[in-house]
Enzyme design. Structure first.
Site, PDB file in Angstrom:
ATOM      1  CG  HIS A  82      -5.234 -15.253   5.429  1.00  0.00           C
ATOM      2  ND1 HIS A  82      -5.040 -16.795   5.357  1.00  0.00           N
ATOM      3  CD2 HIS A  82      -5.948 -15.773   4.400  1.00  0.00           C
ATOM      4  CE1 HIS A  82      -5.034 -17.647   4.072  1.00  0.00           C
ATOM      5  NE2 HIS A  82      -5.802 -16.654   3.607  1.00  0.00           N
ATOM      6  NE  ARG A 118      11.378  -0.053  -5.551  1.00  0.00           N
ATOM      7  CZ  ARG A 118      11.774   0.290  -4.439  1.00  0.00           C
ATOM      8  NH1 ARG A 118      10.285   0.326  -3.886  1.00  0.00           N
ATOM      9  NH2 ARG A 118      12.242   0.722  -3.252  1.00  0.00           N
ATOM     10  N   PRO A 123       0.511  -1.252  -0.272  1.00  0.00           N
ATOM     11  CG  PRO A 123      -0.430  -0.959   2.089  1.00  0.00           C
ATOM     12  CD  PRO A 123       0.310  -1.636   1.269  1.00  0.00           C
ATOM     13  CD  GLU A 124       2.817   3.684  -3.557  1.00  0.00           C
ATOM     14  OE1 GLU A 124       3.450   4.962  -3.304  1.00  0.00           O
ATOM     15  OE2 GLU A 124       3.595   3.062  -5.211  1.00  0.00           O
ATOM     16  CE  LYS A 147       5.312   3.581   0.688  1.00  0.00           C
ATOM     17  NZ  LYS A 147       6.093   3.210  -0.539  1.00  0.00           N
ATOM     18  NE  ARG A 168       2.258 -13.120  -0.723  1.00  0.00           N
ATOM     19  CZ  ARG A 168       3.006 -11.753  -1.102  1.00  0.00           C
ATOM     20  NH1 ARG A 168       2.453 -10.845  -2.033  1.00  0.00           N
ATOM     21  NH2 ARG A 168       4.201 -12.171  -1.789  1.00  0.00           N
TER      22      ARG A 168
END
Ligand SMILES: [Zn+2]
Length: 309
Positions: free
Chosen positions: A117, A294, A2-3, A61, A138
């Site tokens: 989860h 990236r 997430p940004e 963040k 995850r």
């Protein structure tokens, strides 16, 4: 990942639905989600019980919830909408949320079925009927409890004391950022992603802001003038504020959510993810180049590479 705009949406949701409530019980359902709290799950649960959640805060963040144990000064700090500077509050405690790749903070009715989860459940000592859930497929993310930096008005957890303010923070210092850019022997995109210089600018927003500023990602920062830095910061803020304006409509519901995709912003991207599509300014196909594990997306015509020195 997430940004910043996604994390800000979560922060607003937490502030709306969780701040001001007192923790009644904490259930840790997976040890990995609590691994950054080195004293362990039982310690995390014991220490949080009975504490009151303060104003949800964010830097870049990073997202945290200050918690206070009572007393008039601590109470007023917990209730503050804007940062409250109370002389008697010199340091405190805060729950730091690491969202990782897939972490979500959900405010759910207590009788809603557990998510597959679900990692951590926090119940509150009130009759609002909802609880806070940390769900993470995850398990790269998690929650941890930390001391706050002594005397810090933002009640910043000590483990993120090195993180610079983000460009949407009213206390962000544009002049100091420019001076740091000039001092560092670095290139502009590396600088934008350096969390000790400026926080919260991820790969997507860096590419978008650089496209708007017509700057190639490898441009050396030593060449930057004050007006150029000011223009770049303006574009960074515009990109983030536009994403917030789009994403900000979804927060005012019972479902506080963040996940790895910023789908709501995708359709308005000008550079990122648009390889071979025409530049919206000049029509030249956007290019993609590998960059620090990236990708960097840029218009080869609008964003000329710097001349080799
Ligand atoms: Zn172009």
């Amino acid at each position: 990942m997430p940004e910043l705009p996604e994390v800000e949406v979560v922060r607003r949701g937490l502030d709306r639905w969780v701040s001001g409530r007192t923790v009644d019980a904490v259930e840790v359902r997976h040890p990995r989600a609590i691994r950054r709290h080195t004293a362990g799950a039982a310690d995390f649960a014991d220490r949080l019980k009975g504490l009151r959640i303060g104003t949800a805060r964010r830097r870049g963040k990073y997202l945290w919830l200050p918690v206070t144990g009572g007393g008039p000064a601590a109470q007023s700090a917990a209730e503050g909408i804007t940062p409250v500077i109370t002389p008697s509050v010199t340091h405190g405690l805060a729950v730091l949320a690491h969202l990782g790749m897939s972490g979500q903070l959900l405010v759910q009715p207590q009788d809603a079925p557990d998510e597959k989860h679900l990692r951590i459940r926090i119940r509150f000592a009130d009759d609002l009927g909802t609880e806070l859930r940390f769900v993470d497929q995850r398990t790269f993310g998690g929650l941890s409890l930390h001391d706050t930096v002594p005397g810090d008005a933002d009640l910043l957890p000590d483990v993120i004391a090195h993180i610079a303010r983000d460009p949407l923070d009213p206390a962000f210092d544009d002049a100091a950022f420019h001076d740091a850019l000039r001092r560092r022997r670095t290139t502009v995109k590396r600088a934008l992603l350096d969390q000790s210089l400026i926080s919260g600018v991820g790969n997507i927003y860096a590419d978008e802001a650089l496209w708007r500023a017509r700057l190639h990602y490898e441009r050396p920062t030593v060449t930057f003038t004050r007006p150029r830095t000011a223009e770049l910061l303006g574009h960074v803020r515009d990109v983030m504020n536009e994403a917030l304006a789009v994403g900000g409509t979804s927060f005012d519901s019972l479902y506080v959510n963040v996940n790895g995709e910023s789908g709501y912003f995708e359709r308005s991207l000008d550079a990122y993810g648009r390889e071979d599509e025409p530049c919206r300014r000049c029509g030249t196909p956007i290019r993609r180049r590998p960059w620090m594990n990236r990708s960097s997306y840029f218009c080869p015509r609008c964003q000329r590479p710097p001349r080799p020195r």
